[in-house]
Design an enzyme around this catalytic site. Sequence first.
Site, short mmCIF file in Angstrom:
data_model
loop_
_atom_site.label_atom_id
_atom_site.label_comp_id
_atom_site.label_asym_id
_atom_site.label_seq_id
_atom_site.Cartn_x
_atom_site.Cartn_y
_atom_site.Cartn_z
N GLY A 433 0.80 -1.22 0.00
CA GLY A 433 0.00 0.00 0.00
C GLY A 433 0.82 1.26 0.00
N HIS A 695 11.88 -4.03 6.32
CA HIS A 695 12.42 -3.32 7.47
C HIS A 695 13.95 -3.34 7.49
CE1 HIS A 695 8.25 -4.08 8.60
NE2 HIS A 695 8.35 -2.99 9.31
#
Length: 752
Positions: A433, A695
């Site tokens: 997203g 990450h």
Amino acid sequence: MTSSPFTATVLGLPRVGPHRELKRATEAYWAGRAGAADLRAVAAGLRRDQLRALTEAGLDSVPVGTFSYYDHVLDTAALLGALPARVAGVADPLDRYFAAARGTDSVAPLEMTKWFDTNYHYLVPEIDAATRFALHPDDLLEQLAEALELGVPARPVVLGPLTFLKLSKHADGDPLDRLRDLVPLYRELLTRLAEAGAAWVQLDEPILVTDLSEPELAAVRATYTALAAGDDRPAVLVATYFGHPGAALAALAATPVEGIALDCTGDAPAEAVAPVSALTGKLLVAGVVDGRNIWRADLDAALSTLDTLLGSAAAVAVSSSCSLLHVPYALSAEAGLDERLRSWLAFGAEKVAEIAALATALTEGTDAVADALRAARDAAATRRTDPRLRDETVRARLAALTPADTRRAPAGDRRAKQRAHLDLPPLPTTTIGSYPQTPAIRRARAELRAGGIDRAEYVRRMRAEIDAVIALQERLGLDVLVHGEPERNDMVQYFAELLDGFATTEHGWVQSYGTRCVRPPILFGDVTRPAPMTLEWIGYARTRTAKPVKAMLTGPVTILAWSFVRDDQPLADSARQVALAIRDEVADLEASGVRIVQVDEPALRELLPLRAAEQPAYLAWSVAAFRLATTGVADTTQIHTHLCYSEFGAIIDAIAGLDADVTSIEAARSRMEVLGDLNAAGFDLGVGPGVYDIHSPRVPSVAEITEALRAALKGVPAERLWVNPDCGLKTRGPVEVEASLRNLVAAAHALR
């Protein structure tokens, strides 16, 4: 060993700084704009400021060692010499620490998952037969010396051995088998801390509030009997929190430890404590001030609890229920909050003041804190009668719902219709997203807040960002596009700002992991959606491409999990209200022509109660809330959801129960392990296991992604497998995002 009881404390502290100073200093170090000395200087300054503030507030025992450059569980691994062997080649200790946390170009990071049932993420230590523990206490000893030099009544805090081992990832065997290696090191640490001047040491054992077997309870008794033996040590306080320890309390009380900290914010703490006669010789640190939520304490109720506990222990101290890591620093920074709402709140500094007032009331009587008691009563009275707390319209809508409102056609029927309608290739590629929040995006948002630009100019700039993201995805060859979410400051706060019943803060930052901070909204009243929230942006993105554009919404459970929620009604009731608002948004998106809607629930596992007996009720209402939000659409409309960074085994059936057409899920750090759990549960819906870890700053190669997809295809047939990163790309840089996605698309094309 002789140590006097204390009267007022907190169990832990935030560390990013009231203005996120540590975040900025750490990221400057990572980027090469600052050196290690600069980073350490910022950290030392933050610690000094906290120590002075807590001492001046009246606390007579102050935690030290709760500071961390990234994560306290990782700190414990470093303390015990248990960093993974693959980082050993990084020469500098600080860089080695960060390599374990976030990886490098050549080193994979540790897995990351949620800290019990909070929104904080910890790094999962890896323990195997080759792990050789060794004590490295210099950082902790340095922080203790720093505090003692300032005249602070310092209490070092260390994660306890039981919790450390139970939260670690073990290659084989019973995790607690390694207690025989760790207990001597912890005993040595206690001696070193006593020699350095510590009167008390706090060992955190939140694992004790989970379900423990009889052998585990025996391990509690044996461990703390051994650690509390002898007199060459400080007094030992064992801290439990996030619930009541139940049978573990008696096991712990039977050991020679001098103090036990309990979370007393739940139901009937006094009744649970009274039968444990062994507490009568100990200090009971009563967590009567909620360390996880931001509502002002009911001081009269807290005093009543403290009064009932006085007869159960040798002495009672007042404390927060857990570390203040989970709440913002201070309410004083919030100039924009409604004054009545403001009077109902207590952030970290205010909680410290509440603790000091309660301790004073215990030692000097209530007359000494009459003003504080009166202010708390007045705030509670205005909150009870505020008309914003109830909206009868939304309550009537919910009461009128029937079971049919949360059901869709069978998944196989939907899949056939969606395949024909969407005409996607095998192994369709997409992203979760968000795309990078560039300096230009942040600058536009800041200028809009400050009045430097009007909304029309802001919309123009955000549309330019959407244009760029759509063009990038077209150029890379992704199959299902997203608009990139440039207008969203945060996936929860954005919606909270548009829903009635929520308030948001300007400076209420809370650490989520590492340098990632969030500002949890405050849910104070019934939730309604006054207007569509995403149509403007998704509609514009759809005009820029002929490919499907996926709309992204945040699910009801996640909105609640990442907010400070009201405590005057069941969480399930609030979830249904939020779900109804999301349902209306989904319906409007579908009516506008959107055929793929993603409703993210990354916090589904996070809110799972720690006790097994309480889990079925939670899973029932959380799944029902998601289905209420997503089932009011046609079979041709494809519903996606996203889950990340949790241990999913306990909720596999619930994931299936969501009945989402496609579930994207974190699987990169855990190496596709979750797919085995899904298959064992008979999961037969679409799944997009994250094929690389966003990450970490490293760019995955085509070969690496191809290998991950081949592993996924062993558990998921190609007709149900999607290809995507494991989370949103908001925190990554544009260059690495483009390179990573180019490799992702290439891997998918090669396997097709």
